[in-house]
Design a protein around this motif. Structure first.
Motif, PDB file in Angstrom:
ATOM      1  N   UNK A  26       0.839  -1.204   0.000  1.00 27.64           N
ATOM      2  CA  UNK A  26       0.000   0.000   0.000  1.00 27.64           C
ATOM      3  C   UNK A  26       0.869   1.247   0.000  1.00 27.64           C
ATOM      4  N   UNK A  27       0.344   2.293  -0.582  1.00 28.43           N
ATOM      5  CA  UNK A  27       0.950   3.625  -0.516  1.00 28.43           C
ATOM      6  C   UNK A  27      -0.172   4.647  -0.585  1.00 28.43           C
ATOM      7  N   UNK A  55      -2.824   7.373  -1.843  1.00 30.99           N
ATOM      8  CA  UNK A  55      -3.567   7.767  -3.030  1.00 30.99           C
ATOM      9  C   UNK A  55      -3.287   9.253  -3.229  1.00 30.99           C
ATOM     10  N   UNK A  56      -2.359   9.567  -4.108  1.00 34.13           N
ATOM     11  CA  UNK A  56      -1.866  10.946  -4.198  1.00 34.13           C
ATOM     12  C   UNK A  56      -2.897  11.897  -4.778  1.00 34.13           C
ATOM     13  N   UNK A  57      -3.963  11.375  -5.364  1.00 28.76           N
ATOM     14  CA  UNK A  57      -5.015  12.253  -5.873  1.00 28.76           C
ATOM     15  C   UNK A  57      -5.899  12.756  -4.741  1.00 28.76           C
ATOM     16  N   UNK A  58      -6.070  11.969  -3.694  1.00 29.21           N
ATOM     17  CA  UNK A  58      -6.942  12.345  -2.577  1.00 29.21           C
ATOM     18  C   UNK A  58      -6.166  12.829  -1.363  1.00 29.21           C
ATOM     19  N   UNK A  59      -4.879  12.509  -1.270  1.00 28.99           N
ATOM     20  CA  UNK A  59      -4.087  12.869  -0.097  1.00 28.99           C
ATOM     21  C   UNK A  59      -3.101  13.974  -0.448  1.00 28.99           C
ATOM     22  N   UNK A  60      -3.211  15.098   0.246  1.00 25.70           N
ATOM     23  CA  UNK A  60      -2.289  16.198  -0.006  1.00 25.70           C
ATOM     24  C   UNK A  60      -0.865  15.846   0.348  1.00 25.70           C
ATOM     25  N   UNK A  61      -0.655  15.198   1.516  1.00 21.80           N
ATOM     26  CA  UNK A  61       0.703  14.838   1.908  1.00 21.80           C
ATOM     27  C   UNK A  61       1.248  13.745   0.999  1.00 21.80           C
ATOM     28  N   UNK A  62       0.368  12.848   0.516  1.00 21.92           N
ATOM     29  CA  UNK A  62       0.810  11.814  -0.414  1.00 21.92           C
ATOM     30  C   UNK A  62       1.311  12.405  -1.713  1.00 21.92           C
ATOM     31  N   UNK A  63       0.598  13.414  -2.241  1.00 23.32           N
ATOM     32  CA  UNK A  63       1.040  14.075  -3.468  1.00 23.32           C
ATOM     33  C   UNK A  63       2.353  14.809  -3.238  1.00 23.32           C
ATOM     34  N   UNK A  83       2.382  -3.166 -11.068  1.00 21.64           N
ATOM     35  CA  UNK A  83       2.493  -4.595 -11.364  1.00 21.64           C
ATOM     36  C   UNK A  83       1.892  -5.437 -10.245  1.00 21.64           C
ATOM     37  N   UNK A  84       2.049  -5.010  -8.995  1.00 17.34           N
ATOM     38  CA  UNK A  84       1.523  -5.801  -7.867  1.00 17.34           C
ATOM     39  C   UNK A  84       0.145  -5.300  -7.424  1.00 17.34           C
ATOM     40  N   UNK A  85      -0.447  -4.380  -8.212  1.00 23.60           N
ATOM     41  CA  UNK A  85      -1.776  -3.837  -7.885  1.00 23.60           C
ATOM     42  C   UNK A  85      -1.818  -3.279  -6.450  1.00 23.60           C
ATOM     43  N   UNK A  86      -0.907  -2.358  -6.205  1.00 20.40           N
ATOM     44  CA  UNK A  86      -0.792  -1.767  -4.863  1.00 20.40           C
ATOM     45  C   UNK A  86      -2.102  -1.098  -4.460  1.00 20.40           C
ATOM     46  N   UNK A  87      -2.417  -1.202  -3.182  1.00 22.36           N
ATOM     47  CA  UNK A  87      -3.586  -0.516  -2.652  1.00 22.36           C
ATOM     48  C   UNK A  87      -3.239   0.965  -2.453  1.00 22.36           C
ATOM     49  N   UNK A  88      -4.202   1.820  -2.731  1.00 24.30           N
ATOM     50  CA  UNK A  88      -4.017   3.257  -2.564  1.00 24.30           C
ATOM     51  C   UNK A  88      -4.905   3.734  -1.432  1.00 24.30           C
ATOM     52  N   UNK A  89      -4.303   4.473  -0.482  1.00 26.76           N
ATOM     53  CA  UNK A  89      -5.040   4.938   0.702  1.00 26.76           C
ATOM     54  C   UNK A  89      -4.723   6.402   0.933  1.00 26.76           C
ATOM     55  N   UNK A  90      -5.659   7.117   1.536  1.00 22.78           N
ATOM     56  CA  UNK A  90      -5.404   8.526   1.875  1.00 22.78           C
ATOM     57  C   UNK A  90      -5.099   8.699   3.353  1.00 22.78           C
TER      58      UNK A  90
END
Length: 826
Positions: A643-644, A646-654, A676-683
């Protein structure tokens, strides 16, 4: 009316010469200042035009539309302490990217040559450059207009530096010229020094004529001095006679007193002897009372001038004076303490107030044979009223103003021992405390002396004492909050932390930090400010930014705290932040604050977390490249279990992703491995931490180390990797909005967060990390930096962060990320 002393000849000549020299120096400095401003503009205009040319070089035409891939170097060229604004317009003036409202009335560019102008943007003077970039499309050839502007602070600083360098030689020459004028004046007035020495060498009683050799121009002055000394000798003789007469008058009553006492010694008749002793005692009492009052008058006058003020309970003061009365007089004095006056505090001089009240009571007892009453009550306007009532003869209206003067007594005072100083002393004390003293007739006969004094806020007096609680008080307060005064909902989303003491103020903080992690900051802040209640509103970084601009944050925040430093910089650059020069700013690293408007207070690395059970020791990736290779080689094992943000929804992630892309040549390879590993995206960092700790996920990337450290310390089964190639470090930043309802409380919180007490919270229970070097605690910047061997890359608070927020650049970045990391996913 006393006439002012005219200036001396020496001073007149010196002022005239100094005025001419300073006027010449002023004209010279005006010329130098004009030159310095032009030189500063010429020097910094080159950098401003270079930034515009850098943007112009990034202008492209794709599918017939103008696009701009904003280069990071564009804003790196301009001063890091200035606000920066830019806009790019198409051939027809259509907006491409940047600030729509930047100089909308300025003509479009028709040449590559830069054109500079001074304008105002958002009410602030800025220097702007305008230039064009020629493009060709299917519709024809046209000019793209690039405008870049920056505030003028750096130019003013450079001009001031040039002026400062020129000021030294100009100042030295001016001082030397003034010194030369002074020497010449001194030589010209040397004969006056001869007269001065002759007078100083004389004995005090020598008033004979002065006989010294002086130039003709000064002889008239010598004649005038001799005439004056002759008249002074006559005046001295008259003064001596006056003093002798006064001494005689003083000796008369003393001689009378002595004579009566001697006659009393020889008086055989017991009745006559008793009468004489009575007269002697009366005279002695009057003399003793006069001397005592004179000494007290001098003491009180001195204390009123020195202003030795302390918080004093007015009811305790009344009780103290009454308790000190003679036991025979005490039964005659009654007190009437009004409701709610027990907590009234006056900031004043205890001795002065005590003597004021004692004089009023003594007067009442002396001039009245009945009981007297002392009343304490509150009155409007923040005053306390103290009234002394008696049933004596009172004071006529004609005498009410006179008896407040020294040595003046009323018509009804005859036959009573007094000096005429008591009421004057009381009036001086009351006036010295900013109050009023009024004499009034009492209903039914007698006198009322009404004293009104300003009341001091007892809570404000208690605050300095509460500040001495320090760290121990913070711990105790945190315990109290968790047991007796637990936080409670203040609105649909906000949480209220009640004030530990009586609430006097309430502040609102809106932030991205988990409430549980931020609570120790609030508890420690309230330990130093026990009368302040705090409302905390938790939001994600983008929701916080958008909510503030939309005005939907409830309650309106006094402080904005976010880990998305680029969004905080955007708010400040666009004029939404108040600057605050905290005394602690000097201790901050230079990269952790911008213009005293965006101020960092934590030290948080971006780390990789893993589940130790699913990733045994020795198999963890130590660098970003190791992680990419691991995911590439074992896609089945990590499929759906990484997981990493979701840079579209998370300001700090972007923010972290854009910084990764700028620093690392392996960024897009790592992004492809995530896809490739279909990583999960979280905010949310906490959500990633929960999934890794439970074993649902194996790895989490770019998680904020502060959350990971706190979770690991609480016993969660997670491992933490501080990368060995480079480590991104961000600082959670504070912004005081211009619309803050309580800016003073916001400044107090900024001071606290940067103080040793606030940094101890960051290095201790919150694990957000202390940013100021040499702080005490577990999570200090030195200890965090030693957890990995990689290069520390702090995300500096600077205008260059705004590049990644450019709408076109952000859109293209997110599109590329989505295509690589989450193809086909909504």
């Amino acid at each position: 009316m006393r006439r002012p002393s005219p200036p001396s000849l020496r001073r007149r000549i010196l002022i005239l010469a100094a005025s001419m020299l300073l006027g010449a120096a002023g004209l010279l400095m005006t010329f130098i200042s004009d030159y310095a401003n032009r030189a500063a503009d010429q020097a910094l205009d080159r950098l401003l035009s270079a930034a515009a040319l850098s943007i112009a070089g990034a202008v492209l035409v794709e599918d017939g539309a103008v696009v701009v891939e904003m280069p990071f170097a564009a804003f790196a060229m301009v001063s890091g302490e200035e606000r920066v604004f830019y806009t790019v317009l198409g051939p027809q003036g259509e907006h491409v990217t940047g600030y729509r409202d930047l100089a909308p009335d300025t003509p479009l560019a028709t040449t590559v040559d830069p054109v500079f102008s001074d304008i105002r943007h958002n009410g602030e003077p800025v220097r702007m450059v305008r230039l064009g970039r020629l493009i060709s499309t299917a519709q024809g050839t046209g000019w793209v207009t690039i405008r870049v502007a920056e505030t003028r602070g750096a130019r003013a600083a450079l001009a001031a530096e040039i002026v400062g360098a020129a000021l030294v030689p100009v100042g030295v020459l001016t001082v030397l010229a003034l010194a030369l004028v002074w020497i010449v004046i001194g030589r010209a007035f040397a004969p006056l020094a001869v007269i001065d020495r002759a007078l100083r060498q004389r004995q005090p009683d020598d008033l004979s004529s002065l006989d010294v050799p002086v130039p003709v121009e000064v002889q008239r002055l010598v004649g005038g001095l001799n005439n004056f000394m002759g008249r002074l000798e006559q005046s001295t003789a008259r003064m001596g006679g006056l003093v002798a007469e006064a001494a005689h008058q003083v000796r008369n009553p003393l001689a009378s007193l002595r004579a009566q006492s001697e006659m009393a010694l020889d008086e055989p008749d017991a009745a006559q002897l008793r009468a004489r002793v009575g007269r002697i005692h009366t005279s002695a009492v009057e003399a003793s009372h006069l001397v005592t009052q004179l000494l007290m008058d001098a003491t009180i006058s001195h204390r009123m001038e020195t202003e030795q003020r302390r918080p004093i309970s007015i009811t305790a003061l009344v009780q103290e004076v009454v308790d000190r009365l003679d036991p025979d007089l005490r039964p005659r004095v009654g007190t009437d303490i009004g409701a709610g006056t027990d907590t009234i505090v006056v900031n004043g001089d205890r001795v002065g107030l005590r003597e004021m009240l004692r004089n009023l009571i003594d007067n009442a007892l002396a001039y009245s044979s009945g009981d007297i009453q002392i009343a304490v009550a509150t009155q409007t306007g923040g005053m306390v009223r103290l009234v002394v009532r008696d049933r004596g003869p009172g004071i006529t209206d004609a005498d009410k103003a006179r008896v407040l003067q020294r040595f003046v007594r009323g018509e009804g005072a005859s036959g009573t021992v007094g000096s005429g100083l008591g009421l004057a002393i009381a009036q001086g004390v009351v006036a010295g405390h900013g109050g009023t003293l009024t004499l009034s007739d009492r209903a039914g006969g007698g006198l009322e002396v009404i004293v009104a004094l300003p009341v001091e806020d007892a809570v404000q007096i208690a605050l300095p004492r509460a500040r001495r609680l320090g760290a121990v008080g913070a711990v105790l307060l945190a315990f109290a909050l968790s047991t007796l005064g637990a936080p409670r909902p203040a609105s649909a989303d906000a949480i209220l932390f009640p004030a530990p003491a009586a609430e006097t103020q309430r502040m609102a903080i809106a932030g991205t930090t988990d409430t549980a992690l931020f609570a120790p900051y609030i508890a420690a802040f309230q330990a130093e400010n026990p009368g302040v209640a705090v409302t905390y509103l938790e939001r994600d970084s983008l929701a916080l930014y958008d909510g503030f601009l939309a005005g939907t944050l409830d309650p309106a925040p006094d402080v904005l705290i976010s880990s998305a430093s680029d969004l905080q910089m955007k708010l400040a650059n666009d004029g939404h932040a108040l600057a605050y020069q905290s005394a602690w700013l000097e201790a901050l690293p230079a990269w952790a604050q911008w213009r005293a408007e965006v101020i960092g207070f934590t030290y948080e690395p971006a780390v990789i977390i893993y589940n130790p059970r699913l990733m045994p020791p020795g198999t963890q990736p130590r660098t970003h490249l190791d992680l990419a290779v691991l995911l590439e080689e074992q896609p089945t094992r990590f499929a759906g279990r990484v997981a990493t943000y979701d840079i579209e929804r998370s300001g700090v992630g972007y923010l972290l992703a854009s910084q990764d892309q700028q620093i690392s040549s392996q960024f897009w390879r790592l992004a492809a491995a995530f896809g490739r590993v279909r990583a999960r995206l979280s905010d949310s960092s906490p959500a990633i931490l929960d999934s890794v700790a439970s074993g649902e996920l194996i790895l989490g990337y770019n998680v904020l180390g502060s959350y990971a450290f706190a979770r690991q310390a609480a016993g969660a089964r997670i491992g933490i990797i501080v990368p060995d190639d480079y480590v991104l470090v961000l600082t959670r930043s504070m912004v005081i909005p211009r619309t803050a309802p309580n800016p003073d409380l916001a400044r107090a919180f900024v001071d606290f967060a940067l103080s040793p007490a606030g940094q101890r919270v960051g290095a201790g229970p919150s694990a957000l990390g202390a940013i100021i070097p040499d702080s005490t605690g577990t999570w200090t910047p030195e200890r965090i930096s030693m957890m990995g061997t990689g290069v520390i890359q702090p995300i500096a608070l600077a205008p260059v962060l705004l590049v990644a927020l450019d709408p076109q650049r952000r859109s293209r970045f997110l599109t590329t990320w989505q295509e690589i990391v989450a193809p086909g996913r909504p």
